[in-house]
Design a protein around this motif. Structure first.
Motif, PDB file in Angstrom:
ATOM      1  N   VAL A 134      -2.810  -5.583  -4.271  1.00 38.40           N
ATOM      2  CA  VAL A 134      -3.093  -4.109  -4.488  1.00 38.40           C
ATOM      3  C   VAL A 134      -3.553  -4.062  -6.115  1.00 38.40           C
ATOM      4  CG1 VAL A 134      -2.367  -1.809  -4.697  1.00 38.40           C
ATOM      5  CG2 VAL A 134      -1.979  -3.302  -2.418  1.00 38.40           C
TER       6      VAL A 134
ATOM      7  N   VAL B 289      -6.168   1.905   4.660  1.00 41.22           N
ATOM      8  CA  VAL B 289      -7.122   2.008   3.527  1.00 41.22           C
ATOM      9  C   VAL B 289      -7.914   2.995   3.835  1.00 41.22           C
ATOM     10  CG1 VAL B 289      -8.475   1.079   1.708  1.00 41.22           C
ATOM     11  CG2 VAL B 289      -6.515  -0.389   2.783  1.00 41.22           C
TER      12      VAL B 289
ATOM     13  N   LEU C 123       0.766  -1.080  -0.049  1.00 40.99           N
ATOM     14  CA  LEU C 123      -0.065   0.058  -0.190  1.00 40.99           C
ATOM     15  C   LEU C 123       0.939   1.185   0.034  1.00 40.99           C
ATOM     16  CD1 LEU C 123      -2.737   1.072  -0.045  1.00 40.99           C
ATOM     17  CD2 LEU C 123      -2.755   1.130   2.433  1.00 40.99           C
TER      18      LEU C 123
END
Length: 322
Positions: free
Chosen positions: A183, A216, A151
């Motif tokens: 991802v 997230v 991420l």
């Protein structure tokens, strides 16, 4: 209190069933489900000739196939893990697999042990369900750990794209093309959804709820605030990328520091059970002089309670949130 060698047989059957689950999964879906490939699954499906809409529909179907199962009592625990792991098995196939493995475990227990029928049925159910849950849980942990590691790189790639003048939707699309799974495919779904008129912030919120990851959620909130109040999105995401990477490094450091304590806790928790099994295998009559006394059963219950408390306490001590 004669236990014999049967607990060792039970453990070996459980391990064998766990290996069978992995073997069935690899035979059914092959290397295409591996997390270590350089091209994410979405791009691989597009390269095979699928249209963007067909690939998006297929991936959404795979990701959302466990949504209905989340409302089923008990099975929802496995369904939630399977959704995070993005297991290719459908919920129905996973349930059939648990039943088949339980039947296989029952047959093996009947051939190798002298346990009573209710005992064999109970152990077979525990082995069938437990092996599938353990396998799914391990898959989910590996996928989420890889997602968390990728991420920060994905956010930094978005920052560089924004700074050279690309719109945010294009930045999402670049991440979908350049970053491998998990991802890559997840952001590819967001890019495809945006291309067909979907809201990127809503897609990010759905992703955050599905993977249940705080970083997230931070990303979704940051983009939502920027769209509502304005500001330099590249600078906002750059700061967020630094925060995510710092949290990731701190988590790794905490994990390294607590590794010794964690293994010590597991050893102290498992050793009494292992010692009990070993004593009964080596010397089955070891407890004959005391097992008929009035204090034996209460003492055994107290020891069992302390052992469970020890396991829970040691787990709580090393479970540090970052």
């Amino acid at each position: 209190m004669q236990i014999g060698i049967e607990p060792i047989i039970y453990a070996l059957i459980f391990v064998a069933v766990l290996v069978i689950v992995e073997g069935i999964y690899l035979v059914a879906f092959g290397k295409s489900i591996s997390l270590n490939r350089t091209v994410n699954r979405r791009l691989a499906l597009l390269e095979k000739g699928g249209t963007r809409e067909q690939v998006m529909e297929q991936l959404r179907k795979e990701i959302g196939q466990y949504n209905a199962a989340l409302s089923i009592p008990l099975y929802s625990i496995i369904a939630a893990k399977a959704q995070k792991a993005n297991i290719a098995f459908s919920p129905k196939a996973l349930m059939i697999l648990m039943v088949m493995l339980a039947v296989l475990a029952f047959v093996v227990l009947s051939l190798t042990t002298g346990a009573s029928l209710p005992m064999r049925i109970g152990l077979a159910a525990v082995i069938g369900v437990g092996a599938v849950y353990t396998w799914v849980n391990n898959k989910a942990k590996k996928r989420m750990a890889l997602f968390e590691e990728q991420l920060p790189d994905a956010v930094e790639l978005m920052v560089r794209s924004l700074r050279v003048g690309h719109p945010f939707s294009s930045a999402i699309n670049i991440v979908a093309k350049e970053v491998p799974d998990p991802v890559g495919s997840e952001f590819g779904l967001i890019a495809d959804d945006a291309a067909y008129g979907g809201d990127i912030t809503e897609s990010l919120k759905e992703l955050a709820e599905r993977v249940d990851m705080q970083d997230v959620r931070f990303l979704a909130v940051a983009i939502t605030i920027q769209q509502q109040s304005g500001g330099n999105l590249a600078e906002i995401l750059d700061g967020l990328a630094k925060v995510i990477r710092s949290r990731f490094k701190l988590f790794r450091r905490v994990k390294a520091i607590t590794a010794e304590a964690k293994w010590s806790g597991w050893f102290l928790s498992i050793f009494p059970i292992g010692a009990l099994v070993a004593i009964n295998v080596i010397e089955p009559n070891y407890y004959d002089d005391v097992k008929e006394t009035a204090y034996f059963i209460p003492a055994a219950i107290v020891v069992g309670v302390f052992l469970v408390v020890n396991i829970l306490y040691m787990k709580a001590m090393v479970n540090i949130k970052v």
